[in-house]
Scaffold this motif. Structure first.
Motif, PDB file in Angstrom:
ATOM      1  N   ARG A 295       0.994  -1.292   0.005  1.00  0.00           N
ATOM      2  CA  ARG A 295       0.057  -0.014   0.038  1.00  0.00           C
ATOM      3  C   ARG A 295       0.596   0.913  -0.084  1.00  0.00           C
ATOM      4  NH1 ARG A 295      -3.598  -3.465   0.535  1.00  0.00           N
ATOM      5  NH2 ARG A 295      -5.849  -3.339   0.260  1.00  0.00           N
ATOM      6  N   TYR A 296       0.605   2.456  -0.580  1.00  0.00           N
ATOM      7  CA  TYR A 296       1.352   3.564  -0.595  1.00  0.00           C
ATOM      8  C   TYR A 296       0.329   4.760  -0.183  1.00  0.00           C
ATOM      9  CZ  TYR A 296      -1.232   3.733  -5.301  1.00  0.00           C
ATOM     10  OH  TYR A 296      -2.224   3.700  -5.998  1.00  0.00           O
ATOM     11  N   VAL A 297       0.865   5.757   0.246  1.00  0.00           N
ATOM     12  CA  VAL A 297       0.343   6.863   0.384  1.00  0.00           C
ATOM     13  C   VAL A 297       1.238   8.130   0.200  1.00  0.00           C
ATOM     14  CG1 VAL A 297       1.075   6.889   3.064  1.00  0.00           C
ATOM     15  CG2 VAL A 297      -0.922   8.158   2.476  1.00  0.00           C
ATOM     16  N   GLN A 298       0.614   9.196  -0.164  1.00  0.00           N
ATOM     17  CA  GLN A 298       1.703  10.297  -0.426  1.00  0.00           C
ATOM     18  C   GLN A 298       0.949  11.850  -0.314  1.00  0.00           C
ATOM     19  OE1 GLN A 298       2.086   8.942  -4.749  1.00  0.00           O
ATOM     20  NE2 GLN A 298       0.538  10.353  -5.542  1.00  0.00           N
ATOM     21  N   LEU A 299       1.856  12.741  -0.142  1.00  0.00           N
ATOM     22  CA  LEU A 299       1.368  14.305  -0.038  1.00  0.00           C
ATOM     23  C   LEU A 299       1.868  14.734  -1.152  1.00  0.00           C
ATOM     24  CD1 LEU A 299       0.401  16.806   1.450  1.00  0.00           C
ATOM     25  CD2 LEU A 299       2.921  16.779   2.356  1.00  0.00           C
ATOM     26  N   LYS A 300       0.955  15.413  -1.929  1.00  0.00           N
ATOM     27  CA  LYS A 300       1.283  16.042  -3.331  1.00  0.00           C
ATOM     28  C   LYS A 300       1.506  17.423  -2.875  1.00  0.00           C
ATOM     29  CE  LYS A 300      -2.553  14.149  -5.068  1.00  0.00           C
ATOM     30  NZ  LYS A 300      -3.602  13.882  -5.730  1.00  0.00           N
ATOM     31  N   THR A 301       2.135  18.215  -4.328  1.00  0.00           N
ATOM     32  CA  THR A 301       2.534  19.680  -4.089  1.00  0.00           C
ATOM     33  C   THR A 301       1.387  20.689  -3.847  1.00  0.00           C
ATOM     34  OG1 THR A 301       2.284  19.677  -6.430  1.00  0.00           O
ATOM     35  CG2 THR A 301       4.642  19.184  -5.200  1.00  0.00           C
TER      36      THR A 301
ATOM     37  N   GLY B 189      -0.940  20.110  -1.741  1.00  0.00           N
ATOM     38  CA  GLY B 189      -1.487  19.952  -0.426  1.00  0.00           C
ATOM     39  C   GLY B 189      -2.335  18.698  -0.078  1.00  0.00           C
ATOM     40  N   THR B 190      -2.738  18.065  -1.136  1.00  0.00           N
ATOM     41  CA  THR B 190      -3.883  16.872  -1.070  1.00  0.00           C
ATOM     42  C   THR B 190      -2.867  15.593  -0.672  1.00  0.00           C
ATOM     43  OG1 THR B 190      -3.773  16.307  -3.298  1.00  0.00           O
ATOM     44  CG2 THR B 190      -5.394  18.061  -2.569  1.00  0.00           C
ATOM     45  N   THR B 191      -3.746  14.642  -0.026  1.00  0.00           N
ATOM     46  CA  THR B 191      -3.049  13.500   0.070  1.00  0.00           C
ATOM     47  C   THR B 191      -3.902  12.179  -0.817  1.00  0.00           C
ATOM     48  OG1 THR B 191      -4.424  12.802   1.863  1.00  0.00           O
ATOM     49  CG2 THR B 191      -2.138  13.831   2.521  1.00  0.00           C
ATOM     50  N   SER B 192      -3.204  11.287  -1.019  1.00  0.00           N
ATOM     51  CA  SER B 192      -3.895   9.976  -1.370  1.00  0.00           C
ATOM     52  C   SER B 192      -3.158   8.889  -1.311  1.00  0.00           C
ATOM     53  CB  SER B 192      -3.838  10.353  -3.365  1.00  0.00           C
ATOM     54  OG  SER B 192      -2.378  10.541  -3.725  1.00  0.00           O
ATOM     55  N   CYS B 193      -3.980   7.499  -1.562  1.00  0.00           N
ATOM     56  CA  CYS B 193      -3.498   6.444  -1.279  1.00  0.00           C
ATOM     57  C   CYS B 193      -3.991   5.244  -2.038  1.00  0.00           C
ATOM     58  CB  CYS B 193      -3.953   6.073   0.285  1.00  0.00           C
ATOM     59  SG  CYS B 193      -5.417   5.884   0.630  1.00  0.00           S
ATOM     60  N   GLY B 194      -3.357   4.217  -2.190  1.00  0.00           N
ATOM     61  CA  GLY B 194      -3.704   3.163  -3.031  1.00  0.00           C
ATOM     62  C   GLY B 194      -3.067   1.968  -2.891  1.00  0.00           C
ATOM     63  N   HIS B 195      -3.275   0.773  -3.510  1.00  0.00           N
ATOM     64  CA  HIS B 195      -2.512  -0.532  -3.439  1.00  0.00           C
ATOM     65  C   HIS B 195      -2.021  -0.876  -4.735  1.00  0.00           C
ATOM     66  CE1 HIS B 195      -3.111  -5.161  -4.005  1.00  0.00           C
ATOM     67  NE2 HIS B 195      -2.404  -5.039  -2.717  1.00  0.00           N
ATOM     68  N   CYS B 196      -0.882  -1.869  -4.733  1.00  0.00           N
ATOM     69  CA  CYS B 196       0.075  -1.961  -5.596  1.00  0.00           C
ATOM     70  C   CYS B 196       0.606  -3.383  -5.731  1.00  0.00           C
ATOM     71  CB  CYS B 196       1.178  -1.142  -6.125  1.00  0.00           C
ATOM     72  SG  CYS B 196       2.148  -1.399  -7.475  1.00  0.00           S
ATOM     73  N   VAL B 197       0.693  -4.036  -6.812  1.00  0.00           N
ATOM     74  CA  VAL B 197       1.298  -5.298  -6.616  1.00  0.00           C
ATOM     75  C   VAL B 197       2.147  -5.387  -8.064  1.00  0.00           C
ATOM     76  CG1 VAL B 197       0.809  -7.907  -7.551  1.00  0.00           C
ATOM     77  CG2 VAL B 197      -0.946  -6.560  -5.907  1.00  0.00           C
ATOM     78  N   SER B 198       3.504  -5.748  -7.661  1.00  0.00           N
ATOM     79  CA  SER B 198       4.602  -5.453  -8.546  1.00  0.00           C
ATOM     80  C   SER B 198       5.186  -7.055  -8.824  1.00  0.00           C
ATOM     81  CB  SER B 198       5.402  -4.542  -8.123  1.00  0.00           C
ATOM     82  OG  SER B 198       4.906  -3.318  -8.030  1.00  0.00           O
ATOM     83  N   THR B 199       5.958  -6.937 -10.140  1.00  0.00           N
ATOM     84  CA  THR B 199       6.931  -7.993 -10.438  1.00  0.00           C
ATOM     85  C   THR B 199       8.172  -7.545 -10.430  1.00  0.00           C
ATOM     86  OG1 THR B 199       5.007  -9.205 -11.311  1.00  0.00           O
ATOM     87  CG2 THR B 199       7.084 -10.180 -11.771  1.00  0.00           C
ATOM     88  N   VAL B 200       9.174  -8.355  -9.789  1.00  0.00           N
ATOM     89  CA  VAL B 200      10.548  -7.884  -9.838  1.00  0.00           C
ATOM     90  C   VAL B 200      11.189  -8.531 -10.878  1.00  0.00           C
ATOM     91  CG1 VAL B 200      12.635  -7.834  -8.378  1.00  0.00           C
ATOM     92  CG2 VAL B 200      10.404  -7.671  -7.243  1.00  0.00           C
TER      93      VAL B 200
ATOM     94  N   TRP C 173      -1.407  -0.982 -10.350  1.00  0.00           N
ATOM     95  CA  TRP C 173      -1.641  -0.325  -9.153  1.00  0.00           C
ATOM     96  C   TRP C 173      -3.354   0.272  -9.019  1.00  0.00           C
ATOM     97  CZ3 TRP C 173      -3.021   4.536 -10.636  1.00  0.00           C
ATOM     98  CH2 TRP C 173      -2.584   5.082 -11.855  1.00  0.00           C
ATOM     99  N   GLU C 174      -3.964   0.586  -8.198  1.00  0.00           N
ATOM    100  CA  GLU C 174      -5.263   1.186  -8.103  1.00  0.00           C
ATOM    101  C   GLU C 174      -5.433   2.307  -7.063  1.00  0.00           C
ATOM    102  OE1 GLU C 174      -9.874  -0.318  -8.079  1.00  0.00           O
ATOM    103  OE2 GLU C 174      -8.153  -1.833  -7.606  1.00  0.00           O
ATOM    104  N   TRP C 175      -5.978   3.119  -6.985  1.00  0.00           N
ATOM    105  CA  TRP C 175      -6.079   4.257  -6.048  1.00  0.00           C
ATOM    106  C   TRP C 175      -7.366   3.477  -5.272  1.00  0.00           C
ATOM    107  CZ3 TRP C 175      -2.580   7.704  -5.363  1.00  0.00           C
ATOM    108  CH2 TRP C 175      -1.901   8.102  -6.423  1.00  0.00           C
ATOM    109  N   GLU C 176      -6.947   4.034  -3.841  1.00  0.00           N
ATOM    110  CA  GLU C 176      -8.130   3.815  -2.870  1.00  0.00           C
ATOM    111  C   GLU C 176      -8.818   4.899  -2.501  1.00  0.00           C
ATOM    112  OE1 GLU C 176      -6.495  -0.456  -1.184  1.00  0.00           O
ATOM    113  OE2 GLU C 176      -6.100   1.323  -0.110  1.00  0.00           O
ATOM    114  N   SER C 177      -8.087   6.045  -2.607  1.00  0.00           N
ATOM    115  CA  SER C 177      -8.702   7.351  -2.265  1.00  0.00           C
ATOM    116  C   SER C 177      -9.437   8.112  -3.302  1.00  0.00           C
ATOM    117  CB  SER C 177      -7.637   7.970  -1.515  1.00  0.00           C
ATOM    118  OG  SER C 177      -6.447   8.550  -2.487  1.00  0.00           O
ATOM    119  N   GLN C 178      -9.433   7.829  -4.485  1.00  0.00           N
ATOM    120  CA  GLN C 178      -9.811   8.376  -5.595  1.00  0.00           C
ATOM    121  C   GLN C 178      -9.917   7.395  -6.660  1.00  0.00           C
ATOM    122  OE1 GLN C 178      -6.726  11.238  -5.698  1.00  0.00           O
ATOM    123  NE2 GLN C 178      -5.603   9.921  -7.640  1.00  0.00           N
ATOM    124  N   ALA C 179     -10.623   7.572  -7.620  1.00  0.00           N
ATOM    125  CA  ALA C 179     -10.852   6.887  -8.859  1.00  0.00           C
ATOM    126  C   ALA C 179      -9.654   6.746  -9.947  1.00  0.00           C
ATOM    127  CB  ALA C 179     -11.908   7.438  -9.656  1.00  0.00           C
ATOM    128  N   GLY C 180      -9.264   5.373 -10.333  1.00  0.00           N
ATOM    129  CA  GLY C 180      -8.402   5.337 -11.184  1.00  0.00           C
ATOM    130  C   GLY C 180      -7.402   4.021 -10.843  1.00  0.00           C
TER     131      GLY C 180
END
Length: 116
Positions: free
Chosen positions: A62-68, A70-81, A95-102
Motif C-alpha cells: 500500500r502507498y500513501v503520498q502528499l502532493k505539491t 497539499g492533497t493526500t492520496s493512497c492506493g494498492h500496488c502489486v509488482s513483479t520484480v 496499481w489502483e487508487w483507494e482514495s480516488q478513482a483510477g
C-alpha cells in the motif's frame, strides 16, 4: 528470485497523470525478511511512503503520498520484480487508487542517483 531491493533507488520510466509519480520521482527501497518499504519524493509528490511484503518476485504493498497541491492520496500496488540484462532491477506494477478513482500499470527501474 531477483536480488534484494534493500538500498536500491528506482524511478518511473514514464510520467503518469499530473499529480502522480513521474520520471522525476525517486523511490528508496528497503527490504528485510519478506518486508518491503520505501520513501519517495519528486515531481508532484512532496513525500510518499509504501509498505508491504515480498514473496519471491512478487511485491504487494500500500502507498500513501502528499502532493505539491497539499492533497493526500493512497492506493494498492502489486509488482513483479525482474532483473534487466545490465543487472539493474525493474518492477512491473499494477496499481489502483483507494482514495480516488483510477488504476493503471507502470514500470520503475533502478537508477544510480541520490535518494529522495
Amino acid at each position: 528470485m531477483a536480488r534484494s531491493l534493500d538500498g536500491l533507488i528506482l524511478a518511473p520510466v514514464a510520467d503518469q497523470a499530473p499529480g502522480q509519480v513521474g520520471t522525476r520521482t525517486r523511490f528508496l527501497y528497503h527490504e528485510k525478511d519478506g518486508e518491503i518499504w520505501a520513501e519517495y519524493a519528486g515531481g508532484d509528490v512532496v513525500r510518499g511512503h509504501l509498505v508491504g511484503t515480498r514473496d519471491g518476485d512478487r511485491l504487494d504493498f500500500r502507498y500513501v503520498q502528499l502532493k505539491t497541491d497539499g492533497t493526500t492520496s493512497c492506493g494498492h500496488c502489486v509488482s513483479t520484480v525482474a532483473e534487466l540484462p545490465d543487472g539493474r532491477v525493474r518492477l512491473a506494477e499494477t496499481w489502483e487508487w483507494e482514495s480516488q478513482a483510477g488504476s493503471g500499470t507502470s514500470v520503475v527501474e533502478q537508477v544510480t542517483e541520490h535518494a529522495p
